[in-house]
Write an enzyme that holds these catalytic residues in place. Structure first.
Site, PDB file in Angstrom:
ATOM      1  N   HIS A 167       7.635   7.099  -8.810  1.00  0.00           N
ATOM      2  CA  HIS A 167       7.797   8.120  -8.428  1.00  0.00           C
ATOM      3  C   HIS A 167       8.484   9.187  -7.141  1.00  0.00           C
ATOM      4  O   HIS A 167       7.394  10.462  -6.924  1.00  0.00           O
ATOM      5  CB  HIS A 167       6.318   6.849  -7.567  1.00  0.00           C
ATOM      6  CG  HIS A 167       5.402   6.986  -7.972  1.00  0.00           C
ATOM      7  ND1 HIS A 167       6.064   5.414  -8.429  1.00  0.00           N
ATOM      8  CD2 HIS A 167       4.122   6.861  -8.122  1.00  0.00           C
ATOM      9  CE1 HIS A 167       4.571   4.692  -9.607  1.00  0.00           C
ATOM     10  NE2 HIS A 167       3.578   5.795  -8.957  1.00  0.00           N
TER      11      HIS A 167
ATOM     12  N   ASP B 200      -1.845   3.242 -10.670  1.00  0.00           N
ATOM     13  CA  ASP B 200      -0.993   2.964 -10.389  1.00  0.00           C
ATOM     14  C   ASP B 200      -0.376   1.790  -9.468  1.00  0.00           C
ATOM     15  O   ASP B 200      -1.428   1.080  -9.304  1.00  0.00           O
ATOM     16  CB  ASP B 200      -1.115   4.525  -8.950  1.00  0.00           C
ATOM     17  CG  ASP B 200       0.365   5.425  -8.530  1.00  0.00           C
ATOM     18  OD1 ASP B 200       1.148   5.423  -9.322  1.00  0.00           O
ATOM     19  OD2 ASP B 200       0.001   6.210  -8.060  1.00  0.00           O
TER      20      ASP B 200
END
Length: 168
Positions: free
Chosen positions: A23, A92
């Site tokens: 990320h 996520d």
């Protein structure tokens, strides 16, 4: 959740993103697209240890139409899409400090009868694969049948969509 707590939550998640090899190089706009709706809808889990965030998971409840939209472009979901149906997707899943299994066990316990899918992406890859997850009390054979039904519906909808496009 109060707005001030939303800002605090966003800070925790941003910190996890910054520590995640996958990320950390993603844009701020992706953080907003992937995290803000989850916080606003309360569709997330944040695990803390000694006051420090160690893992985060968010999910959306998509309609078949929005599922297709998401699969075609993972950054396409808008706020209203996050609660548009009953097809659960992990958006996520972040555990940059080795707490992946802790998050996995937590989710199986917290959602014992639910089925989720996710797009799993590995660092350095531009492609993802669909993975499946079922709660701890869901019969595995039943889960497989339901996932097969989801795939059947998805494939049929994609075929119908391509037929409509080719006719025009």
């Amino acid at each position: 959740m109060e707005k001030n707590n939303n800002f605090e939550m966003l800070g925790y998640v941003a910190w996890l993103w910054a520590n995640s090899p996958l990320h950390r190089n993603w844009s701020l706009s992706l953080l907003a697209i992937n995290v803000l709706p989850a916080i606003q809808y309360g569709q997330y889990t944040l695990l803390m240890r000694d006051g420090v965030p160690i893992a985060f998971c968010s999910w959306a409840n998509l309609s078949l139409e929005n599922e297709i939209k998401y699969l075609e472009d993972v950054s396409s979901l808008v706020y209203d899409d996050w609660n548009s149906g009953d097809r659960k997707w992990f958006i996520d899943w972040i555990a940059p400090f080795g707490h992946n299994y802790v998050l996995y066990k937590h989710m199986r316990k917290s959602f014992p009868y639910d089925l989720f899918r996710s797009i799993r992406v590995y660092k350095g890859s531009s492609e993802g694969k669909i993975t499946e997850f079922h709660g701890g009390k869901v019969d595995k054979q039943l889960a497989n049948k339901i996932f097969q039904q989801y795939h059947f519906e998805l494939i049929n909808e994609l075929k119908n969509k391509s037929e409509v496009i080719s006719i025009n």
